[in-house]
Design an enzyme around this catalytic site. Structure first.
Site: not given
Ligand code: GAR
Length: 217
Positions: A18-20, A97, A99, A113, A115, A156
């Site tokens: 969950g850093s984003n 997952k 949506i 989203n 990526h 995507d």
């Molecule tokens: C992030 O790098 C995001 O771009 C990626 O998962 C990571 C989640 O990190 N998403 C995908 O690969 C989607 N296909 P986070 O939990 O630290 O935010």
């Protein structure tokens, strides 16, 4: 004419650390974003993002196949939870997952989203986490990056809101590249959200373009 400022009530969907999401919450707390984080939906009860939500007293719901084996029941639970929170915008922040079309329909052009590559390359089902960066390294490209896009029924493939290029270096490992890219994710996601907060963009087919300065609202 000044642009409309719509206050977004953001629900985040996340499966991992969950850093984003935490970068988005930071931006809200610092006043950089005007939105409210109304809740987190996760399929993973042991995820860092749940712990983070707890620490910030942000509501969260664990919704997964274990708890809701019936797919339509699961999707209804997600929709009901979003209603309960009065969410009007969704950000996927490492949500692993797909949506459901019913959710995409209800929140048309209101789901983003992120990526960790330059779509439409290195995307699609099963392309997440380190696998993306391993594929990037194996392909030999010299640049990777980040894509923020609108979620549609095609994995995507939705209209691209923002992209940021990140160089690939000769001695990169997937882990090193992932780290360099993640740092950019934390900046670009809030910029993308801001475009919607301030109602600055419009979706024209597959393109997301800036509204013209003098266009009528
Ligand atoms: C992030 O790098 C995001 O771009 C990626 O998962 C990571 C989640 O990190 N998403 C995908 O690969 C989607 N296909 P986070 O939990 O630290 O935010």
């Amino acid at each position: 004419m000044p642009h409309k400022h719509s206050s977004l009530r953001i629900a985040a969907f996340a499966s991992g650390r969950g850093s984003n999401f935490s970068a988005i919450v930071d931006a809200i707390e610092s006043g950089e974003l005007k939105s409210t984080a109304v809740g987190v939906i996760s399929n993973n009860p042991d995820s860092g993002v749940i712990e983070f939500a707890e620490s910030k007293e942000i509501p969260y719901a664990v919704i997964n196949k274990n708890r809701y084996p019936d797919e339509s029941e699961l999707n209804n639970k997600i929709l009901d939870t979003l209603d309960e929170w009065n969410a009007n915008f969704i950000v996927l922040a490492g949500y692993m997952k797909k949506i459901d079309p019913s959710i995409v329909r209800k929140y048309k052009n209101r789901i983003l989203n992120i990526h960790p590559a330059l779509l439409p390359s290195f995307g699609g089902n099963k392309m997440y986490g380190l696998k993306v960066h391993e594929s990037v390294l194996n392909s030999g490209v010299k640049y990777s990056g980040v894509t923020v896009h609108i979620v549609t029924d095609e994995y995507d493939k939705g209209p691209i809101v923002l992209q940021q290029v990140v160089p690939v270096y000769d001695d990169d490992t997937a882990e090193i590249l992932q780290k360099r890219i993640l740092k950019e994710e934390h900046t670009i996601y809030k910029e993308a959200i801001r475009l919607f907060e301030e109602d600055l963009v419009v979706v024209l087919g597959q393109r997301v373009v800036r509204k013209r300065e003098n266009a009528e609202d």
